[in-house]
Enzyme design. Structure first.
Site, mmCIF file in Angstrom:
data_model
loop_
_atom_site.group_PDB
_atom_site.id
_atom_site.type_symbol
_atom_site.label_atom_id
_atom_site.label_comp_id
_atom_site.label_asym_id
_atom_site.label_seq_id
_atom_site.Cartn_x
_atom_site.Cartn_y
_atom_site.Cartn_z
ATOM 1 N N GLY A 187 0.798 -1.226 0.000
ATOM 2 C CA GLY A 187 0.000 0.000 0.000
ATOM 3 C C GLY A 187 0.821 1.262 0.000
ATOM 4 C CE LYS A 325 16.981 9.725 3.415
ATOM 5 N NZ LYS A 325 16.729 9.736 1.960
ATOM 6 C CG LEU A 364 10.276 14.064 -7.577
ATOM 7 C CD1 LEU A 364 10.349 14.621 -8.992
ATOM 8 C CD2 LEU A 364 10.329 15.191 -6.574
ATOM 9 C CB SER A 366 7.255 8.811 -1.979
ATOM 10 O OG SER A 366 8.159 9.747 -1.414
#
Length: 562
Positions: A187, A325, A364, A366
């Site tokens: 989801g 990250k 972009l 999200s």
């Protein structure tokens, strides 16, 4: 003479009848436009897309648009007429045309143009005070025909647009078609797009696994609607035969928490998935700094439980979605994702099966994206808050990232780390400035940009390469691979992970920090000093020499790797 006279009269009557229809339609359009405010339009791009837009505008009087001219940088098109509309020249003529013809709107009909060209046109129009609209990029036009309904205002994705991705759709279809596919985090932003693109490949069974019931409910309903539309009007335009129900994909939503191993084992035993895409994770850096035990139990324990269930059921392929990250992490989130990567590499070594990871940067659109935050701040009148004037990030659209993710999943043989080519890094302050200007406002006059300071766990820039991993080019120009990634799994990883998870269940932050630093020597926490005690002062800044990527990427690849 009768046949000749008859032929002449027939031609004249047929011509007159057809001309009268055209004249009547033209008169009707003129009547419709009388009293209406007509917008003078220039179309930037005289290619196929521009021609289609011009035809749509001319055939739709209610649009109240008048096309003044085409502009195109292709000199071979200059002087041409398209639907009786001249191609006057390149974009350098825009100012002259706007001033002489009182142009109200510029339509950018260049779906394949790179972001820098779109940015240049938008900036020029902004200075001239002209409204801009555009056609979506190619990745948004994969299905359906181009028509005037696709026109929209220029968005930030258009300014960052890169060359269209060439995907080996046949290889992806072969991997997925007829298989049982399980997607964790189905989801979420990446997970839901994975579901959409995988559904097009016609898997036999698509399992949507997630912890958030509302997001799973939403994507499940959307996929059912998409499949119903396909059943009614498939790709070849013909309805499917009545006995074709077996061709449809079975879509199963499952609400489950990855931290419960027995629950996962029962799901894998019941459904026997063949492919697993692991997109579920806690990703919000500052929130995970405040709640490190959640990052460890969800990202590390959850991944280990999923790997064990996948191994026990004998899955064919396992793909974990990771993040930049995780490279030289300075946050709990990044360290937990790097630890999860090590677990995937360990499983690949133990089983010899295609277990792999795919890393990429920010996407972009999200949930939690900085773009949404900026838009909300602009709507409220500002200020737009940026943490640091020099902070940069890599950005990619969600459909683009998922296309490359699926491509990388085909290439893996086991134990690799794939990295997606994210293009050039973008300054966050430039992103904020672009969004303000796209909203028709001016920085400093209508909206202020303020700097708030770096938050816990943040870096000025994200690094794409882990030291020691040897990156080489793959068959796909936008996908890099480190085939030796699994060689960096430390001895005694299981014992270290067991201790780390036990510390997380006890919410012992000092012990968790010590465990992560012992496991990941490159981890430099910006929230906790070296003694493991939480800092009550401003988070320390980690200053590193900027990485080679992406500027040195080409010489790196030409030498065969890092």
């Amino acid at each position: 003479s009768l046949p000749l006279i008859d032929a002449l009269l027939a031609v004249a009557l047929v011509t007159a009848s057809r001309a009268s229809i055209r004249l009547t339609e033209s008169w009707r359009r003129t009547q419709q436009r009388e009293g209406a405010q007509i917008a003078n339009v220039v179309i930037m791009g005289a290619g196929h897309t521009g021609e289609l837009i011009a035809r749509e505008i001319q055939n739709n009087a209610p649009l109240n648009m008048r096309i003044i001219a085409f502009l195109d940088d292709d000199v071979t098109k200059h002087g041409m007429q398209i639907h009786n509309i001249p191609v006057l020249g390149g974009r350098t003529y825009l100012q002259q045309v706007v001033e002489e013809q009182k142009v109200d709107r510029v339509i950018i009909a260049m779906p394949a143009a790179p972001g820098r060209e779109v940015r240049h046109v938008v900036e020029l129009c902004r200075r001239l005070g002209v409204k801009t609209q555009t056609m979506p990029g190619f990745h948004e036009l994969i299905s359906g025909n181009i028509n005037i309904n696709h026109l929209r205002n220029v968005q930030i994705e258009d300014l960052l647009r890169r060359e269209p991705i060439k995907t080996d759709t046949a290889a992806v279809n072969e991997l997925v078609q007829g298989k049982c596919v399980l997607i964790t985090g189905g989801g979420g932003s990446i997970g839901s797009e994975l579901c959409r693109q995988i559904l097009r490949c016609k898997p036999a069974h698509l399992i949507l696994l997630g912890h958030g019931e509302n997001s799973i409910f939403t994507i499940h309903n959307e996929l059912q609607r998409i499949q119903a539309e396909f059943q009614a009007q498939p790709e070849n335009g013909l309805p499917l035969p009545p006995n074709s129900a077996s061709l449809s994909t079975l879509i199963t939503p499952i609400i489950a928490d990855l931290r419960f191993a027995e629950r996962l084992q029962s799901i894998f035993t019941q459904y026997r998935p063949q492919l697993v895409f692991h997109a579920a994770a806690h990703k919000h850096v500052p929130l995970m700094e405040a709640h490190p035990s959640e990052a460890i139990t969800n990202n590390v324990l959850g991944t280990r439980n999923l790997l064990n269930a996948a191994q026990a059921s004998g899955i064919e392929r396992f793909v974990m979605i990771s993040t930049d990250k995780a490279v030289n992490p300075t946050s709990i989130m990044g360290a937990s994702k790097r630890t999860a990567e090590l677990l995937v590499h360990q499983m690949a070594e133990q089983t010899g099966h295609p277990y792999m990871i795919v890393r990429f940067g920010n996407v972009l659109g999200s949930r939690g994206s900085v773009v949404h935050t900026f838009k909300q701040q602009i709507a409220l009148g500002g200020p737009v808050t940026v943490t640091h004037p020099e902070m940069v990030r890599y950005f990619m659209t969600i459909p683009e990232a998922v296309q490359l993710l699926l491509q990388a999943s085909v290439l893996g043989r086991g134990g690799e780390a794939f990295m997606l080519d994210m293009g050039e890094p973008v300054k966050i302050v430039d992103l904020a400035r672009d969004l303000i200007e796209l909203s028709g406002l001016t920085v400093g006059r209508d909206i202020e940009i303020s700097y708030t300071g770096m938050r816990p766990g943040e870096k000025l820039f994200e690094e794409m390469f882990t030291p020691g991993e040897s990156y080489t080019q793959t068959q796909h120009a936008k996908v890099l691979m480190a085939a030796n990634a699994s060689r960096f799994v430390p001895v005694g990883l299981d014992e270290t992970i067991n201790t780390l998870i036990a510390d997380a269940w006890r919410n012992d932050e000092k012990a968790m920090m010590r465990g992560l630093k012992n496991l990941l020597p490159e981890y430099q926490s910006t929230s906790f000093p070296s003694n493991g005690l939480a800092s009550s002062t401003t988070p320390m800044q980690v200053n590193r020499t900027k990485p080679l990527a992406p500027l040195a990427l080409e010489p790196i690849l030409s030498n065969g790797g890092v």
